[in-house]
Design a protein around this motif. Structure first.
Motif, mmCIF file in Angstrom:
data_model
loop_
_atom_site.group_PDB
_atom_site.id
_atom_site.type_symbol
_atom_site.label_atom_id
_atom_site.label_comp_id
_atom_site.label_asym_id
_atom_site.label_seq_id
_atom_site.Cartn_x
_atom_site.Cartn_y
_atom_site.Cartn_z
ATOM 1 N N GLN A 124 0.854 -1.180 0.000
ATOM 2 C CA GLN A 124 0.000 0.000 0.000
ATOM 3 C C GLN A 124 0.896 1.238 0.000
ATOM 4 O O GLN A 124 1.321 1.692 1.063
ATOM 5 C CB GLN A 124 -0.921 0.010 1.220
ATOM 6 C CG GLN A 124 -1.981 -1.083 1.196
ATOM 7 C CD GLN A 124 -2.889 -1.002 2.408
ATOM 8 O OE1 GLN A 124 -2.455 -0.674 3.501
ATOM 9 N NE2 GLN A 124 -4.157 -1.293 2.201
ATOM 10 N N PRO A 125 1.212 1.768 -1.178
ATOM 11 C CA PRO A 125 2.072 2.955 -1.223
ATOM 12 C C PRO A 125 1.524 4.055 -0.324
ATOM 13 O O PRO A 125 0.352 4.407 -0.403
ATOM 14 C CB PRO A 125 2.018 3.360 -2.699
ATOM 15 C CG PRO A 125 1.678 2.102 -3.425
ATOM 16 C CD PRO A 125 0.779 1.346 -2.513
ATOM 17 N N ASP A 126 2.373 4.581 0.541
ATOM 18 C CA ASP A 126 1.907 5.540 1.534
ATOM 19 C C ASP A 126 3.006 6.548 1.798
ATOM 20 O O ASP A 126 4.018 6.227 2.414
ATOM 21 C CB ASP A 126 1.534 4.798 2.821
ATOM 22 C CG ASP A 126 1.017 5.739 3.902
ATOM 23 O OD1 ASP A 126 0.781 6.928 3.597
ATOM 24 O OD2 ASP A 126 0.863 5.278 5.044
ATOM 25 N N ILE A 127 2.825 7.772 1.341
ATOM 26 C CA ILE A 127 3.847 8.782 1.540
ATOM 27 C C ILE A 127 3.904 9.230 2.993
ATOM 28 O O ILE A 127 4.876 9.837 3.435
ATOM 29 C CB ILE A 127 3.618 9.981 0.587
ATOM 30 C CG1 ILE A 127 4.913 10.802 0.439
ATOM 31 C CG2 ILE A 127 2.471 10.850 1.069
ATOM 32 C CD1 ILE A 127 6.076 10.038 -0.106
ATOM 33 N N ALA A 128 2.858 8.909 3.774
ATOM 34 C CA ALA A 128 2.891 9.238 5.203
ATOM 35 C C ALA A 128 3.930 8.390 5.932
ATOM 36 O O ALA A 128 4.493 8.804 6.940
ATOM 37 C CB ALA A 128 1.512 9.041 5.823
ATOM 38 N N HIS A 129 4.169 7.173 5.429
ATOM 39 C CA HIS A 129 5.185 6.282 5.990
ATOM 40 C C HIS A 129 6.034 5.766 4.827
ATOM 41 O O HIS A 129 5.925 4.604 4.432
ATOM 42 C CB HIS A 129 4.533 5.130 6.753
ATOM 43 C CG HIS A 129 3.620 5.584 7.846
ATOM 44 N ND1 HIS A 129 2.264 5.792 7.647
ATOM 45 C CD2 HIS A 129 3.877 5.911 9.141
ATOM 46 C CE1 HIS A 129 1.725 6.199 8.779
ATOM 47 N NE2 HIS A 129 2.676 6.288 9.698
ATOM 48 N N PRO A 130 6.878 6.623 4.269
ATOM 49 C CA PRO A 130 7.551 6.290 3.012
ATOM 50 C C PRO A 130 8.640 5.240 3.172
ATOM 51 O O PRO A 130 9.197 5.044 4.250
ATOM 52 C CB PRO A 130 8.152 7.630 2.586
ATOM 53 C CG PRO A 130 8.382 8.358 3.871
ATOM 54 C CD PRO A 130 7.242 7.957 4.761
ATOM 55 N N THR A 131 8.918 4.583 2.059
ATOM 56 C CA THR A 131 10.048 3.665 1.968
ATOM 57 C C THR A 131 11.276 4.458 1.547
ATOM 58 O O THR A 131 11.224 5.205 0.572
ATOM 59 C CB THR A 131 9.762 2.571 0.921
ATOM 60 O OG1 THR A 131 8.556 1.899 1.267
ATOM 61 C CG2 THR A 131 10.908 1.576 0.862
ATOM 62 N N MET A 132 12.383 4.303 2.290
ATOM 63 C CA MET A 132 13.601 5.029 1.958
ATOM 64 C C MET A 132 14.281 4.396 0.743
ATOM 65 O O MET A 132 14.381 3.175 0.642
ATOM 66 C CB MET A 132 14.566 5.040 3.142
ATOM 67 C CG MET A 132 14.051 5.832 4.325
ATOM 68 S SD MET A 132 13.863 7.583 3.905
ATOM 69 C CE MET A 132 12.668 8.096 5.135
ATOM 70 N N ALA A 133 14.745 5.240 -0.157
ATOM 71 C CA ALA A 133 15.380 4.765 -1.385
ATOM 72 C C ALA A 133 16.757 5.394 -1.538
ATOM 73 O O ALA A 133 17.013 6.494 -1.045
ATOM 74 C CB ALA A 133 14.512 5.110 -2.593
ATOM 75 N N ASP A 134 17.636 4.679 -2.223
ATOM 76 C CA ASP A 134 18.946 5.208 -2.583
ATOM 77 C C ASP A 134 18.856 5.865 -3.957
ATOM 78 O O ASP A 134 18.033 5.486 -4.792
ATOM 79 C CB ASP A 134 19.984 4.084 -2.635
ATOM 80 C CG ASP A 134 20.194 3.440 -1.275
ATOM 81 O OD1 ASP A 134 19.923 4.109 -0.265
ATOM 82 O OD2 ASP A 134 20.611 2.273 -1.235
#
Length: 421
Positions: free
Chosen positions: A218-228
């Protein structure tokens, strides 16, 4: 801007093994097992890109280069493989670096960051919709937002909440500055390309998550996934055949892509294209590419995109020719800056009625007068036939010439970023 763009800060990853063995290069040239490749790791991404460019028949071996983090430095050389990374959890952008003269010391990038564009604004995530800028890096940020991803702030120094549009504006300019530094830092390597058959360099900003799967559940910018953050560059010559022949892709498979520019789409693109071209050969058609059939928001079967680029169509109406690009909002296709330029050039330079719209597939296949493939690498290339039905290329040829002037900054220079190395 609070980001410290003077420091090229990257995550340091262990790079193992050269990206291609002799056997793999031979298989790429021979186009063996084309349909079996799946985008799941960075290594498979490299294979897919090499196979796509080999099919185009333009790039010799060792043409793929990577600007990758290594001891904080950016360097030009054969792309290495990051072992064990599931590459489909990734979004990217695409920019073309074009030399402006034979010395290969002045370059132009179109639409890296550009003035605001009302034609494109409806396609973006609400957080960035009103930033007041447009361009490829805005689309890159849009894809990250829709995937619930952000670049790890340890690498950018941007200490602002992700929900604040200012964060994304600073991110856009951080990456823009980094790209310019990358180009200038590789002056010698770029000069080595000037006497080759390559006439431009394709640059991909890439946001890569260290996790498996295609995007969050569930893509969620409130709890984002950190990316390189990575930058990849590929020197190439003319990409995509001019006056190509297109055939329909199998309908059962023609629901891929969507409005997010993510790596997982590209494996499906290549598989779809291979199946369509093999099917065409069975009925005696030597095709170069395929087009998709999609359902629009009203449930109609409509034209989608070609395998790796948008399409521009021309129909003849009583009032004159009308140019239509499939509407990303109604047909679930990726917003294309090149297709946007096709619309603008048709309107402002040729005086042709042009815009976005849904194109019923039967109407497209029976009535379309002209067809153009539109993409950052492909540029604007007229299509000569749909299956066995020949097409006119008059308007497409005119727009193609005008677009080359845009790419070189001769038209609409406010959209250009000129870099001197």
């Amino acid at each position: 801007m609070s980001g410290n763009s003077d420091k090229m800060i990257f995550p340091i990853r262990e790079l193992k093994s050269p990206f291609y063995s002799k056997t793999e290069r031979r298989r790429s040239r021979d186009k063996v097992n084309f349909a079996s490749f799946q985008i799941s790791t960075l290594k498979n991404f490299v294979h897919s890109v090499r196979k796509e460019t080999t099919v185009a028949g333009k790039l010799p071996d060792q043409s793929l280069y990577g600007f990758l983090p290594e001891s904080g430095q950016l360097s030009l050389g054969p792309l290495s493989v990051i072992q064990g990374i599931h590459y489909s959890r990734c979004v990217w952008g695409g920019l073309t670096l074009v030399p402006l003269d034979s010395t290969w010391t002045r370059f132009n990038i179109l639409d890296v960051v550009a003035p605001d564009d009302h034609l494109m604004r409806p396609f973006w995530h609400p957080i960035i919709q009103d930033l007041g800028v447009s361009g490829h890096l805005l689309r890159f940020c849009d894809s990250m937002l829709k995937m619930g991803m952000v670049i790890d702030p340890r690498y950018t120094g941007i200490d602002i909440d992700y929900h604040n549009p200012e964060y994304w504006l600073q991110m856009i300019y951080f990456i823009k500055d980094l790209i310019e530094k990358m180009i200038k830092a590789n002056k010698e390597n770029l000069l080595n390309l000037k006497n080759t058959s390559w006439d431009r360099v394709y640059i991909r900003p890439m946001a890569l998550c260290q996790a498996q799967g295609i995007g969050p559940v569930q893509p969620d910018i409130a709890h984002p996934t950190m990316a390189d953050l990575y930058l990849i560059a590929q020197a190439f010559a003319d990409y995509g055949k001019r006056d190509a022949v297109l055939v329909r892709a199998p309908r059962a498979l023609a629901t891929i892509t969507g409005t997010i520019k993510m790596s997982g789409n590209y494996g499906s693109y290549l598989t779809l294209k291979k199946i369509a071209l093999d099917a065409a050969k069975l009925v005696g058609i030597e095709a170069d590419d395929c087009y998709q059939v999609k359902y629009d928001i009203n449930g109609r079967l409509v034209l989608g995109e070609a395998s790796t680029c948008a399409l521009g169509t021309v129909f003849q109406r009583k009032s004159g020719p009308k140019l239509i690009v499939p509407d990303p909002l109604s047909t679930d296709t990726l917003p294309s800056f090149t297709a946007r330029w096709v619309i603008r050039l048709a309107q402002e330079q040729l005086g042709i009625n042009a815009g976005y719209g849904a194109i019923p597939i039967r109407q497209f296949e029976e009535e379309v007068l002209e067809l153009m493939r539109c993409g950052n690498a492909t540029r604007v290339k007229p299509v000569s036939a749909i299956g066995r039905r020949p097409l006119v290329t008059e308007i497409g040829n005119q727009i193609s010439v005008l677009y080359e002037k845009v790419v070189r900054g001769e038209l609409y220079p406010e959209h250009s970023t000129v870099i001197q190395i």
